[in-house]
Design an enzyme around this catalytic site. Sequence first.
Site, short mmCIF file in Angstrom:
data_model
loop_
_atom_site.label_atom_id
_atom_site.label_comp_id
_atom_site.label_asym_id
_atom_site.label_seq_id
_atom_site.Cartn_x
_atom_site.Cartn_y
_atom_site.Cartn_z
N ASP A 91 -40.85 -23.45 -21.81
CA ASP A 91 -41.42 -24.19 -20.69
C ASP A 91 -41.89 -25.59 -21.08
O ASP A 91 -41.80 -26.52 -20.28
CB ASP A 91 -42.57 -23.39 -20.05
CG ASP A 91 -42.06 -22.46 -18.96
OD1 ASP A 91 -41.40 -22.95 -18.04
OD2 ASP A 91 -42.31 -21.25 -19.05
N GLU A 121 -43.00 -26.14 -14.34
CA GLU A 121 -42.95 -25.75 -15.76
C GLU A 121 -44.34 -25.93 -16.39
O GLU A 121 -44.74 -25.17 -17.26
CB GLU A 121 -41.91 -26.55 -16.54
CG GLU A 121 -40.51 -26.61 -15.95
CD GLU A 121 -39.79 -25.28 -15.77
OE1 GLU A 121 -40.43 -24.23 -15.89
OE2 GLU A 121 -38.57 -25.31 -15.49
N HIS A 124 -46.31 -22.97 -15.55
CA HIS A 124 -45.90 -21.82 -16.38
C HIS A 124 -46.59 -21.89 -17.74
O HIS A 124 -47.09 -20.89 -18.25
CB HIS A 124 -44.38 -21.79 -16.56
CG HIS A 124 -43.63 -21.69 -15.27
ND1 HIS A 124 -42.28 -21.87 -15.15
CD2 HIS A 124 -44.08 -21.45 -14.01
CE1 HIS A 124 -41.92 -21.73 -13.88
NE2 HIS A 124 -43.00 -21.47 -13.17
N TYR A 128 -49.47 -19.16 -19.70
CA TYR A 128 -49.46 -18.51 -21.02
C TYR A 128 -50.83 -18.67 -21.70
O TYR A 128 -51.34 -17.73 -22.30
CB TYR A 128 -48.34 -19.08 -21.91
CG TYR A 128 -46.99 -19.01 -21.24
CD1 TYR A 128 -46.60 -17.85 -20.56
CD2 TYR A 128 -46.11 -20.09 -21.23
CE1 TYR A 128 -45.38 -17.79 -19.90
CE2 TYR A 128 -44.89 -20.02 -20.58
CZ TYR A 128 -44.53 -18.88 -19.91
OH TYR A 128 -43.34 -18.81 -19.26
N GLU A 188 -32.91 -21.57 -18.41
CA GLU A 188 -33.58 -21.06 -17.20
C GLU A 188 -33.05 -19.68 -16.80
O GLU A 188 -33.81 -18.85 -16.32
CB GLU A 188 -33.33 -22.00 -16.02
CG GLU A 188 -33.82 -23.43 -16.20
CD GLU A 188 -35.21 -23.62 -15.60
OE1 GLU A 188 -35.85 -22.63 -15.22
OE2 GLU A 188 -35.63 -24.78 -15.52
N GLU A 222 -37.96 -19.79 -11.96
CA GLU A 222 -36.84 -20.07 -12.87
C GLU A 222 -35.50 -19.81 -12.19
O GLU A 222 -34.53 -20.53 -12.38
CB GLU A 222 -36.92 -19.26 -14.16
CG GLU A 222 -38.20 -19.38 -14.96
CD GLU A 222 -38.62 -20.79 -15.33
OE1 GLU A 222 -37.95 -21.77 -14.92
OE2 GLU A 222 -39.64 -20.93 -16.02
N HIS A 225 -34.83 -22.71 -10.11
CA HIS A 225 -34.49 -23.87 -10.94
C HIS A 225 -33.03 -23.77 -11.37
O HIS A 225 -32.28 -24.75 -11.29
CB HIS A 225 -35.38 -23.94 -12.18
CG HIS A 225 -36.85 -24.07 -11.87
ND1 HIS A 225 -37.82 -24.02 -12.84
CD2 HIS A 225 -37.51 -24.25 -10.69
CE1 HIS A 225 -39.01 -24.16 -12.28
NE2 HIS A 225 -38.84 -24.29 -10.98
ZN ZN Z 1 -40.75 -22.37 -16.40
ZN ZN Z 2 -37.66 -23.69 -14.92
#
Ligand code: ZN
Ligand code: ZN
Length: 350
Positions: A91, A121, A124, A128, A188, A222, A225
Amino acid sequence: MKGTIVMNHIKYLTADKNNRSEKLFFGKTSGILNWNDTTYPHFYTIYKQLLSNFWIPDEISMSKDIQQWGALEKDEQEAYKRIIGLLSILDSVQTRFTLDTALHSSDTSVHAIMSVISQQEVVHNQSYSYVLSSIVPLEEQNRIFDMAKDDPMVMKRNQLIMDIYQNFKDSPSPETLAQALVASIILEGINFYSGFAFFYNLARNQKMVGTSTMIQYIHRDEMQHAYFISQLLRSLIEENPSIDLDGQFTLWVEETMREAVRLETEWCEHVLEGINGIDLFELKDYIKYLANKRVRMLGMDDLYPGFDEDVMPWIRAYSDESMNATKSDFFEQKSRSYAKVTDSNGFDDL
Ligand code: ZN
Ligand code: ZN
């Protein structure tokens, strides 16, 4: 397939050019975005879909995951950390790549969509940090983000994508961009999925469901994407037929996809060996099935004839098709699990 280096001379504003772009990349535009006057009007649907997916990690409750973490098998904990570390690399790189692609586009609608993807992204990556901060102390969180950098197998798997991206960055041209978009579809649409499978496997055993809910949101992003990038690539080739005039590009895509499948399989054996509930033979078939889906998105024939069925039915509940078909169910689940969390998850300590 050597491309000529075409530097992009896009100005912020060019009043004597049309708002509607001549070309997606390396063309001329005024720089003004008017969604009612674009070359590819269907991109607007994709843009709206991306916006409607908006979510933020802080709103996913990790309270149950925090309770369950200590009860996970040692190898489950280890794989959890390694996979989060790996996803964070994907990411982080993808944030920069999509931003670069946005900046290179001479079509303001592509610029807009790639900017939205780049922002997603970023979210994302935030997720984490968020899940790790809920379950392990700060020192361990930092170690996990470094883990993948020290793992030769993971770096080998990433290198294929990094080299293609870097080549585009160093020598931007329609040809190097087309290759980078293929690498992006691999990242992706294939690289993320083995990681997703690990979390879905935990969730089907009622473990770490908060993390898995977050993974579902990432998965949905994703998937879209990869879809947009495949659309972009097809239009780029239509605008620049010389990219695949002699079929060299198609051959390159096939070879690169096969290499990606090989690396992905190797990585799965390395990280997911011995995880209860994951059959590595099935997962290898699943990767080939994914590769077939990705080349089909590009209008190409299956790379692995016969691998046209999802062999892991428990992933099917989360597959691309079912997510589209049962969107309302997905959102119902969202509201069920959408309990606001307090600061006690420790994210503020980050
Ligand atoms: Zn991502
Ligand atoms: Zn992505």
